[in-house]
Design a protein around this motif. Structure first.
Motif, PDB file in Angstrom:
ATOM      1  N   ARG A 240       1.214  -1.809   0.246  1.00 37.62           N
ATOM      2  CA  ARG A 240       0.126  -0.359   0.006  1.00 37.62           C
ATOM      3  C   ARG A 240       0.743   1.072   0.067  1.00 37.62           C
ATOM      4  O   ARG A 240       0.414   2.240  -0.589  1.00 37.62           O
ATOM      5  N   GLY A 241       2.061   1.085   0.488  1.00 39.80           N
ATOM      6  CA  GLY A 241       2.959   1.791   0.724  1.00 39.80           C
ATOM      7  C   GLY A 241       3.816   2.803  -0.257  1.00 39.80           C
ATOM      8  O   GLY A 241       4.417   3.606  -0.598  1.00 39.80           O
ATOM      9  N   GLU A 242       3.215   1.508  -1.575  1.00 39.27           N
ATOM     10  CA  GLU A 242       4.165   2.050  -2.833  1.00 39.27           C
ATOM     11  C   GLU A 242       3.770   3.305  -4.297  1.00 39.27           C
ATOM     12  O   GLU A 242       3.131   3.016  -3.546  1.00 39.27           O
ATOM     13  N   ASP A 243       4.800   3.314  -4.662  1.00 36.84           N
ATOM     14  CA  ASP A 243       4.375   4.559  -5.506  1.00 36.84           C
ATOM     15  C   ASP A 243       3.664   4.200  -6.471  1.00 36.84           C
ATOM     16  O   ASP A 243       3.052   3.115  -6.802  1.00 36.84           O
ATOM     17  N   GLY A 244       2.272   4.956  -7.071  1.00 36.01           N
ATOM     18  CA  GLY A 244       1.241   4.330  -7.328  1.00 36.01           C
ATOM     19  C   GLY A 244       0.162   3.414  -6.726  1.00 36.01           C
ATOM     20  O   GLY A 244      -0.381   2.879  -7.387  1.00 36.01           O
ATOM     21  N   ALA A 245      -0.012   3.011  -5.607  1.00 39.52           N
ATOM     22  CA  ALA A 245      -0.645   2.124  -5.035  1.00 39.52           C
ATOM     23  C   ALA A 245      -1.517   2.209  -4.865  1.00 39.52           C
ATOM     24  O   ALA A 245      -2.503   3.263  -5.293  1.00 39.52           O
ATOM     25  N   SER A 246      -2.284   0.795  -5.102  1.00 38.62           N
ATOM     26  CA  SER A 246      -3.935   1.194  -4.731  1.00 38.62           C
ATOM     27  C   SER A 246      -4.304   1.304  -3.876  1.00 38.62           C
ATOM     28  O   SER A 246      -3.689   1.046  -2.522  1.00 38.62           O
ATOM     29  N   ASP A 247      -5.933   1.989  -2.957  1.00 38.58           N
ATOM     30  CA  ASP A 247      -5.772   1.842  -1.716  1.00 38.58           C
ATOM     31  C   ASP A 247      -5.567   0.441  -1.004  1.00 38.58           C
ATOM     32  O   ASP A 247      -6.473   0.604  -0.279  1.00 38.58           O
ATOM     33  N   HIS A 248      -6.006  -0.318  -1.551  1.00 40.05           N
ATOM     34  CA  HIS A 248      -5.674  -1.936  -1.030  1.00 40.05           C
ATOM     35  C   HIS A 248      -4.958  -2.336  -1.030  1.00 40.05           C
ATOM     36  O   HIS A 248      -4.128  -2.218  -1.978  1.00 40.05           O
ATOM     37  N   ALA A 249      -4.454  -3.183   0.127  1.00 41.22           N
ATOM     38  CA  ALA A 249      -3.220  -4.367   0.327  1.00 41.22           C
ATOM     39  C   ALA A 249      -3.479  -5.695  -0.141  1.00 41.22           C
ATOM     40  O   ALA A 249      -4.852  -6.318   0.534  1.00 41.22           O
ATOM     41  N   PRO A 250      -2.779  -6.593  -0.690  1.00 42.66           N
ATOM     42  CA  PRO A 250      -3.029  -8.124  -0.373  1.00 42.66           C
ATOM     43  C   PRO A 250      -3.542  -8.371   0.278  1.00 42.66           C
ATOM     44  O   PRO A 250      -2.271  -8.834   1.223  1.00 42.66           O
ATOM     45  N   ALA A 251      -4.385  -9.231   0.290  1.00 43.77           N
ATOM     46  CA  ALA A 251      -4.797 -10.303   1.796  1.00 43.77           C
ATOM     47  C   ALA A 251      -4.428 -11.868   1.449  1.00 43.77           C
ATOM     48  O   ALA A 251      -4.496 -11.733  -0.015  1.00 43.77           O
ATOM     49  N   TRP A 252      -3.955 -12.674   2.298  1.00 45.43           N
ATOM     50  CA  TRP A 252      -3.558 -13.965   2.005  1.00 45.43           C
ATOM     51  C   TRP A 252      -3.030 -15.256   2.968  1.00 45.43           C
ATOM     52  O   TRP A 252      -3.494 -14.704   3.612  1.00 45.43           O
ATOM     53  N   VAL A 253      -3.756 -16.327   1.955  1.00 48.04           N
ATOM     54  CA  VAL A 253      -3.904 -17.276   3.488  1.00 48.04           C
ATOM     55  C   VAL A 253      -2.924 -17.999   2.415  1.00 48.04           C
ATOM     56  O   VAL A 253      -2.428 -18.400   0.969  1.00 48.04           O
ATOM     57  N   VAL A 254      -2.399 -19.151   3.646  1.00 45.98           N
ATOM     58  CA  VAL A 254      -1.327 -20.057   3.359  1.00 45.98           C
ATOM     59  C   VAL A 254      -2.305 -21.983   3.612  1.00 45.98           C
ATOM     60  O   VAL A 254      -2.136 -21.564   4.983  1.00 45.98           O
ATOM     61  N   LEU A 255      -2.018 -22.965   2.396  1.00 47.24           N
ATOM     62  CA  LEU A 255      -2.781 -23.842   2.504  1.00 47.24           C
ATOM     63  C   LEU A 255      -1.820 -25.241   2.018  1.00 47.24           C
ATOM     64  O   LEU A 255      -1.212 -25.103   1.881  1.00 47.24           O
ATOM     65  N   LYS A 256      -1.796 -25.842   3.659  1.00 43.74           N
ATOM     66  CA  LYS A 256      -0.891 -26.705   3.742  1.00 43.74           C
ATOM     67  C   LYS A 256      -1.138 -27.511   2.780  1.00 43.74           C
ATOM     68  O   LYS A 256      -2.841 -27.914   1.910  1.00 43.74           O
TER      69      LYS A 256
END
Length: 258
Positions: A240-256
């Motif tokens: 979210r803090g990068e130049d030209g960023a979206s106003d959202h950040a990626p959310a994620w899960v890791v599945l075994k």
């Protein structure tokens, strides 16, 4: 298997940001929202060059959803939410990837409320709940990923009264989200981080990013068939803090692995 959801807020404008994040984070599946591009404007060649197959449902100016899969071709299973044939907004897509059904949801914002836009939001939620119930009944491995435009609880929004009239935190919005989860879905981020303030969205206005004045609007809900495989969940906040960023950040899960 790493599955992420990311409201990209204009895929062509933010394409360098998206590609850089994918190179770094290496998600296996990415659900994108707010493409803000027609089907023909989707940057399929650049996505393919990055090593991802894709299915998408675009819409000029607003909306638009997609699912990307690393070194795989997603198998499209649905490109509209059922229940209202005259709803042509590009807000829902689902695909099978490596034995799991993944959605990309862009639930209506609902503002201003009360009014027809808020009514549409609640109606859309009801349709999603009816469709989601079919997955539960069939005991399928499903990740309901997307931007739900709901901060489910007080911990999901920074301490403030300035959003009190906003559709994102209304009791009816929160009740609709809770009712969906109560079908048997697992809110993956909250499951692993029950007491932590985690945000996925910081509005461009009022210096909200530097102040960390965020909301958790982007969610990954796991069907009962996947809950035992949940290993990690989080948000790539620095994006979210990068130049030209979206106003959202990626959310994620890791599945075994099974």
């Amino acid at each position: 298997m790493k599955i992420a959801t990311f409201n990209i807020n204009n895929i062509n404008r933010r394409l360098p940001n998206l590609l850089a994040w994918m190179r770094s984070a290496k998600p296996d599946v990415v659900a994108l929202q707010e493409l803000k591009a027609s089907d023909g404007e989707f940057p399929a060649a650049a996505i393919e060059k990055a090593g991802y197959g894709a299915v998408w449902c675009g819409q000029k100016t607003w909306n638009g959803v997609a699912i990307l899969a690393r070194n795989a071709e997603p198998i499209l299973t649905r490109d509209r939410l059922p229940g209202k044939p005259d709803d042509h907004e590009a807000r829902y897509i689902e695909a099978a990837v490596r034995g799991i059904i993944v959605t990309s949801i862009y639930l209506p914002n609902g503002n201003p409320q009360p009014g027809p836009k808020f009514d549409f939001k609640l109606d859309w939620f009801a349709r999603l709940k009816r469709h989601a119930k079919t997955f539960i009944k069939q005991d399928l491995p499903v990740v309901l990923a997307g931007d739900y435009n709901v901060a489910p609880d007080e911990i999901d929004i920074y301490p403030t009264r300035s959003w009190d009239k906003d559709a994102l935190i209304q009791p009816k919005s929160r009740a609709a989200f809770a009712s969906l989860v109560e079908q048997g879905w697992c809110d993956a981020i909250r499951e692993l981080h029950p007491d932590k303030r985690i945000y996925t969205f910081w509005d461009y206005k009022r210096n909200r990013w530097p102040r960390d004045a965020g909301l958790r609007l982007d969610h990954l809900l796991l069907s009962p068939a996947l809950v035992s495989r949940l290993a990690k969940a989080g948000v790539d906040k620095k994006v979210r803090g990068e130049d030209g960023a979206s106003d959202h950040a990626p959310a994620w899960v890791v599945l075994k692995e099974r």
